[in-house]
Design an enzyme around this catalytic site. Structure first.
Site, PDB file in Angstrom:
ATOM      1  N   TYR A  16      42.242   1.733  43.180  1.00 20.48           N
ATOM      2  CA  TYR A  16      42.891   1.405  44.345  1.00 20.48           C
ATOM      3  C   TYR A  16      42.296   0.527  45.231  1.00 20.48           C
ATOM      4  CZ  TYR A  16      46.256   2.340  48.074  1.00 20.48           C
ATOM      5  OH  TYR A  16      47.242   2.394  49.102  1.00 20.48           O
ATOM      6  N   HIS A  36      29.743   1.164  45.047  1.00 22.50           N
ATOM      7  CA  HIS A  36      28.074   1.811  45.093  1.00 22.50           C
ATOM      8  C   HIS A  36      27.231   1.636  43.788  1.00 22.50           C
ATOM      9  CE1 HIS A  36      30.347   4.680  42.482  1.00 22.50           C
ATOM     10  NE2 HIS A  36      29.332   5.067  42.156  1.00 22.50           N
ATOM     11  N   LYS A 195      50.829  15.929  49.860  1.00 29.81           N
ATOM     12  CA  LYS A 195      51.389  15.447  48.775  1.00 29.81           C
ATOM     13  C   LYS A 195      50.402  15.609  47.511  1.00 29.81           C
ATOM     14  CE  LYS A 195      49.381  11.176  47.851  1.00 29.81           C
ATOM     15  NZ  LYS A 195      48.979  10.866  46.433  1.00 29.81           N
TER      16      LYS A 195
END
Length: 339
Positions: A16, A36, A195
């Site tokens: 994402y 990272h 959700k």
């Protein structure tokens, strides 16, 4: 090392985060992407795509990779954080020493703080202080479709009007990416957490073989749970009929691109929690979110029976079919009572 100015620094090089970085760069903005793992970032730089998650989405020339966090943050005042919710606070602590004095923070993380169940805005305020402008983006977005340039719409909420306007300008693309501003900072955050939980339930229902009727009932009553909890926390109920509520809920409950839904399907088919998680191979946000959302609801005296039964399956070894029968056997009630 590159300290050239950028319109946005994106923190988090998963699927994402990469998709959002690509979208910003396609909009003509200078973007720096940090992750990272230096080896992962170096591989992205070499391939000029995220071969592991988005192999068909080539990086625009205006997207650069950075292994040095200080350099990434020095390049831009606006920082987009796209990391799993259980490391959100730790990442903010990591960012804090390197942020510019005029920094503004937006996140696309969906969930609550691990263990405490706090909204991410509370975590951000604790770590970064009261003065820094904050924002959140949320809505029905699968990374693969976003990176492919397919039409997508999201909601954006901020504590700062100017920041909201600037972000809408940065993100919005008339050809493929529509950004709706929303003043409900609490509601836009909460929808993305709840959700995830309901999507696991919808997946379990389909895994058992209950069909479309049951799935739709779960979505509808799941929306009621989301709205009840949001109202108790001070959110605007209408937010949950928008992108960050109903939009994201329908997407994740009905499409197998959703990790939460696929995880639920496996549980409904009889796999154990650990085995299902291993099969997914990426973070299933809804697993942690279930515990956090239920704890938050209990603190505020909000009834969330679907969330409660999903928790029983995930953490108390209850069979998914038994959980469904428990929900079906609840006391008869008026649909409009308590939403």
């Amino acid at each position: 090392m590159n300290t050239n100015p950028a319109s946005m620094a994106v923190i988090g090089a998963g699927s994402y985060g990469t998709a959002l970085a690509i979208t910003l760069a396609r909009n003509g903005h200078q973007v720096v992407l940090w992750g990272h793992d230096p080896k992962h970032i170096q591989q992205l730089q070499q391939d000029r795509c995220n071969r592991a998650f988005l192999p068909d989405a080539a990086f625009p020339d205006t997207l650069r990779l950075e292994t040095d966090l200080a350099c990434a943050l020095a390049a831009s005042r606006d920082v987009l954080v796209v990391v799993p919710s259980h490391v959100f606070g730790a990442v903010l602590h990591q960012l804090k020493p390197h942020l510019r004095k005029d920094a503004r923070i937006v996140w696309a993380t969906k969930g609550l703080e691990a263990e405490t169940g706090r909204l991410l805005q509370d975590v951000a305020r604790e770590v970064l202080g009261e003065a820094i402008p904050l924002a959140v983006i949320s809505g029905p977005t699968f990374a693969k479709e976003l990176a492919a340039g397919l039409p997508t719409a999201i909601a954006l909420a901020s504590t700062d009007v100017q920041f909201s306007e600037d972000l809408q300008q940065l993100l919005h693309c008339g050809k493929s990416f529509r950004v709706y501003s929303n003043p409900d900072f609490i509601g836009v955050q909460l929808g993305g957490a709840v959700k995830n939980v309901i999507a696991i339930g919808a997946g379990m229902s389909d895994g058992i073989g209950f069909g479309a009727n049951a799935r739709t009932a779960l979505i509808t009553r799941g929306l009621a749970e989301m709205t009840r909890l949001g109202t108790a926390l001070g959110a605007d109920p209408s937010t949950f009929m928008g992108m960050a509520g109903l939009g994201d809920l329908v997407l994740t409950c009905t499409d197998n691109q959703s990790r939460n839904r696929r995880f639920g399907i496996m549980l409904g088919q009889g796999l154990g929690v650990k085995e299902a998680q291993d099969n997914i191979g990426q973070v299933v946000e809804g697993y942690r979110n279930t515990k956090e959302v239920l704890a938050l609801a209990q603190r505020h005296g909000v009834e969330m029976p679907i969330t409660e039964q999903i928790y029983q399956v995930l953490y108390c070894h209850k069979n998914a079919r038994e959980a469904a029968l428990t929900l079906l056997g609840r006391t008869k009630k008026d649909e409009k009572i308590g939403i």
